[in-house]
Write a protein that holds these residues in place. Structure first.
Motif, PDB file in Angstrom:
ATOM      1  N   GLY A 327       0.821  -1.199   0.000  1.00 28.90           N
ATOM      2  CA  GLY A 327       0.000   0.000   0.000  1.00 28.90           C
ATOM      3  C   GLY A 327       0.859   1.253   0.000  1.00 28.90           C
ATOM      4  O   GLY A 327       1.931   1.288  -0.608  1.00 28.90           O
ATOM      5  N   PHE A 328       0.403   2.270   0.710  1.00 31.85           N
ATOM      6  CA  PHE A 328       1.149   3.531   0.724  1.00 31.85           C
ATOM      7  C   PHE A 328       0.881   4.288   2.021  1.00 31.85           C
ATOM      8  O   PHE A 328      -0.125   4.082   2.691  1.00 31.85           O
ATOM      9  CB  PHE A 328       0.761   4.415  -0.471  1.00 31.85           C
ATOM     10  N   ALA A 329       1.817   5.161   2.363  1.00 30.14           N
ATOM     11  CA  ALA A 329       1.655   6.046   3.502  1.00 30.14           C
ATOM     12  C   ALA A 329       0.901   7.296   3.054  1.00 30.14           C
ATOM     13  O   ALA A 329       1.159   7.831   1.975  1.00 30.14           O
ATOM     14  CB  ALA A 329       3.014   6.433   4.082  1.00 30.14           C
ATOM     15  N   LEU A 330      -0.015   7.753   3.867  1.00 32.24           N
ATOM     16  CA  LEU A 330      -0.762   8.967   3.528  1.00 32.24           C
ATOM     17  C   LEU A 330       0.172  10.162   3.380  1.00 32.24           C
ATOM     18  O   LEU A 330      -0.073  11.054   2.571  1.00 32.24           O
ATOM     19  CB  LEU A 330      -1.829   9.233   4.585  1.00 32.24           C
ATOM     20  N   ALA A 331       1.265  10.176   4.150  1.00 30.85           N
ATOM     21  CA  ALA A 331       2.243  11.259   4.006  1.00 30.85           C
ATOM     22  C   ALA A 331       2.883  11.236   2.622  1.00 30.85           C
ATOM     23  O   ALA A 331       3.186  12.296   2.050  1.00 30.85           O
ATOM     24  CB  ALA A 331       3.316  11.139   5.084  1.00 30.85           C
ATOM     25  N   ASP A 332       3.089  10.039   2.056  1.00 28.56           N
ATOM     26  CA  ASP A 332       3.647   9.954   0.707  1.00 28.56           C
ATOM     27  C   ASP A 332       2.642  10.449  -0.335  1.00 28.56           C
ATOM     28  O   ASP A 332       3.023  11.089  -1.322  1.00 28.56           O
ATOM     29  CB  ASP A 332       4.041   8.512   0.390  1.00 28.56           C
ATOM     30  N   PHE A 333       1.366  10.142  -0.143  1.00 28.59           N
ATOM     31  CA  PHE A 333       0.347  10.675  -1.052  1.00 28.59           C
ATOM     32  C   PHE A 333       0.418  12.198  -1.070  1.00 28.59           C
ATOM     33  O   PHE A 333       0.375  12.826  -2.141  1.00 28.59           O
ATOM     34  CB  PHE A 333      -1.043  10.219  -0.623  1.00 28.59           C
ATOM     35  N   GLU A 334       0.523  12.808   0.092  1.00 32.15           N
ATOM     36  CA  GLU A 334       0.582  14.275   0.169  1.00 32.15           C
ATOM     37  C   GLU A 334       1.843  14.812  -0.497  1.00 32.15           C
ATOM     38  O   GLU A 334       1.796  15.807  -1.246  1.00 32.15           O
ATOM     39  CB  GLU A 334       0.504  14.712   1.627  1.00 32.15           C
ATOM     40  N   ALA A 335       2.992  14.168  -0.237  1.00 37.91           N
ATOM     41  CA  ALA A 335       4.260  14.662  -0.774  1.00 37.91           C
ATOM     42  C   ALA A 335       4.325  14.523  -2.289  1.00 37.91           C
ATOM     43  O   ALA A 335       4.900  15.374  -2.974  1.00 37.91           O
ATOM     44  CB  ALA A 335       5.421  13.914  -0.130  1.00 37.91           C
ATOM     45  N   ARG A 336       3.722  13.465  -2.846  1.00 33.41           N
ATOM     46  CA  ARG A 336       3.898  13.185  -4.266  1.00 33.41           C
ATOM     47  C   ARG A 336       2.773  13.718  -5.144  1.00 33.41           C
ATOM     48  O   ARG A 336       2.885  13.711  -6.362  1.00 33.41           O
ATOM     49  CB  ARG A 336       4.108  11.688  -4.470  1.00 33.41           C
ATOM     50  N   THR A 337       1.715  14.194  -4.527  1.00 31.11           N
ATOM     51  CA  THR A 337       0.650  14.843  -5.304  1.00 31.11           C
ATOM     52  C   THR A 337       0.490  16.320  -4.950  1.00 31.11           C
ATOM     53  O   THR A 337      -0.098  17.076  -5.713  1.00 31.11           O
ATOM     54  CB  THR A 337      -0.709  14.151  -5.070  1.00 31.11           C
ATOM     55  N   GLY A 338       0.984  16.721  -3.789  1.00 30.44           N
ATOM     56  CA  GLY A 338       0.770  18.092  -3.324  1.00 30.44           C
ATOM     57  C   GLY A 338      -0.637  18.330  -2.816  1.00 30.44           C
ATOM     58  O   GLY A 338      -1.034  19.478  -2.598  1.00 30.44           O
ATOM     59  N   LEU A 339      -1.411  17.247  -2.600  1.00 27.02           N
ATOM     60  CA  LEU A 339      -2.795  17.348  -2.131  1.00 27.02           C
ATOM     61  C   LEU A 339      -2.894  16.898  -0.681  1.00 27.02           C
ATOM     62  O   LEU A 339      -2.156  16.003  -0.252  1.00 27.02           O
ATOM     63  CB  LEU A 339      -3.715  16.473  -2.999  1.00 27.02           C
ATOM     64  N   ALA A 340      -3.815  17.478   0.044  1.00 30.63           N
ATOM     65  CA  ALA A 340      -4.059  17.051   1.422  1.00 30.63           C
ATOM     66  C   ALA A 340      -4.756  15.700   1.427  1.00 30.63           C
ATOM     67  O   ALA A 340      -5.525  15.371   0.518  1.00 30.63           O
ATOM     68  CB  ALA A 340      -4.915  18.084   2.149  1.00 30.63           C
ATOM     69  N   ARG A 341      -4.506  14.929   2.479  1.00 30.27           N
ATOM     70  CA  ARG A 341      -5.139  13.606   2.570  1.00 30.27           C
ATOM     71  C   ARG A 341      -6.653  13.702   2.671  1.00 30.27           C
ATOM     72  O   ARG A 341      -7.371  12.751   2.318  1.00 30.27           O
ATOM     73  CB  ARG A 341      -4.553  12.828   3.746  1.00 30.27           C
ATOM     74  N   THR A 342      -7.145  14.838   3.105  1.00 29.08           N
ATOM     75  CA  THR A 342      -8.599  15.005   3.172  1.00 29.08           C
ATOM     76  C   THR A 342      -9.244  14.964   1.790  1.00 29.08           C
ATOM     77  O   THR A 342     -10.443  14.702   1.656  1.00 29.08           O
ATOM     78  CB  THR A 342      -8.947  16.333   3.861  1.00 29.08           C
TER      79      THR A 342
END
Length: 383
Positions: A327-342
């Motif tokens: 899977g993935f870390a939510l922090a990585d989603f934020e860092a690699r898309t520039g979008l908030a996890r919300t």
């Protein structure tokens, strides 16, 4: 905040001896002598065109894909790597993979590839059954496949992937299992094991071969082969990828973790995160080798160049990250898309309610059901 992730380099070498009827890659049948020197010069010009997008960044993996990269002699691969490493910083121990067709393996070439800096080979074996290979339009037989792998091992390669396909025309469960047994006997570090699919714009799509196992039979083959791979010590870490401990493909992991990559060569695609602009850019090249070579190094060689709309980023991220069992870390989603996890909170909650994902405060992991229904899970994140 968009943070540039690790960077890889993809190099497309587009020629092959014969186009396989199931292949939808940008590959072109060899017509006479290939222009190895001219193509390498065009690759370097193409690379220089993209360097401003990656100044100061380190390359962690290089992948020669195709086509059939092993049609290129070792001195052409060496020439390219020397020139590329003079323009980009290669990380110590940088993984450098060359895709190899067993039908083009020649004695002495593997020594040359290793000396040039290639440290990982990926053999397109597909099957060890000669009947299956003939029906797939492959140019090698099982004897040549085994001999090629052993030649590479004798030359000093110990990081070897074998590509195998299943649910082939005329194949049953016993045949697919026999393919894996013969693969295990060669002691590869990695196995890519994937189902034959009839892709649009291929000969098989236009004229499907007879004897392809139906959906239930293909699922039985998949489950049985997964059990065999696990028993043989291979970790199932991605939809179609299995590795010995510590031998996961670093280059493909970077794709699946939504890393960056420069893509050069005819038809190559690239993705670069631009921190200053806070955008993700996708860029791709003209497909035909002759057309691309004639303008390589300039904007005319591009088939397209665009910034990914923020509304598309969740889908593009999930299309890659949810292929991984980790899977993935939510922090990585934020860092690699520039979008908030919300941004993806509602979709994640929907997937959890369906039993497709497990989500804690920091990590998202696909369940066994979610891995089986991967396309349905990813579709939740379409803009």
């Amino acid at each position: 905040m968009l943070v540039p992730p690790p960077l890889s380099l993809y190099v497309h070498l587009p020629w092959c001896v014969r186009k396989c009827p199931y292949c939808d890659f940008n590959s072109h049948e060899q017509r006479g002598a290939l222009p190895f020197g001219d193509y390498v010069r065009a690759l370097i010009a193409d690379l220089e065109h993209d360097l401003p997008l990656a100044w100061g960044r380190t390359v962690h993996s290089v992948f020669f894909g195709g086509g059939t990269p092993s049609l290129f002699p070792a001195d052409a691969i060496d020439d390219f790597l020397q020139q590329a490493s003079a323009r980009l910083r290669f990380a110590p121990g940088c993984e450098i993979t060359l895709e190899t067709n067993p039908g083009t393996a020649e004695h002495g070439r593997f020594d040359g590839y290793l000396a040039a800096g290639v440290n990982r080979l990926s053999f397109g074996v597909q099957s060890f059954d000669d009947g299956c290979l003939q029906r797939l339009g492959r140019i090698h037989d099982s004897r040549e496949a085994e001999a090629a792998v052993k030649l590479a091992q004798d030359a000093g390669f110990d990081n070897i992937n074998l590509d195998l396909m299943y649910a082939l025309p005329g194949q049953d469960l016993a045949g697919a299992a026999a393919d894996l047994e013969r693969a295990f006997a060669l002691d590869p570090a990695h196995v890519s094991h994937y189902q034959l699919t009839l892709e649009p714009n291929t000969l098989f799509a236009a004229r499907p071969p007879g004897g392809i196992p139906d959906e239930d039979a293909a699922w039985d083959i998949q489950e049985h082969c997964q059990e065999m791979l696990a028993a043989a010590g291979f970790e199932h870490y991605e939809v179609s990828a299995y590795a010995r401990p510590g031998r996961q493909c670093a280059h493909n992991l970077n794709y699946w973790r939504f890393g960056d990559y420069i893509g050069i060569g005819a038809g190559a695609h690239g993705k670069i995160s631009l921190g200053a602009a806070q955008t993700v850019r996708r860029r791709w090249r003209l497909k035909h080798p002759t057309a691309w070579m004639s303008v390589a190094g300039g904007a005319d060689a591009l088939g397209g160049d665009e910034d990914v709309e923020p509304s598309r980023l969740p889908f593009e991220y999930m299309l890659n990250a949810l292929r991984l069992h980790e899977g993935f870390a939510l922090a990585d989603f934020e860092a690699r898309t520039g979008l908030a996890r919300t941004t993806i909170a509602a979709e994640l909650a929907d997937a959890v309610s369906r039993g497709w994902l497990d989500v804690d405060r920091e990590r998202v992991v696909p369940t066994a059901l979610g891995r089986r229904l991967g396309n349905d899970v990813v579709s939740l994140f379409l803009a």
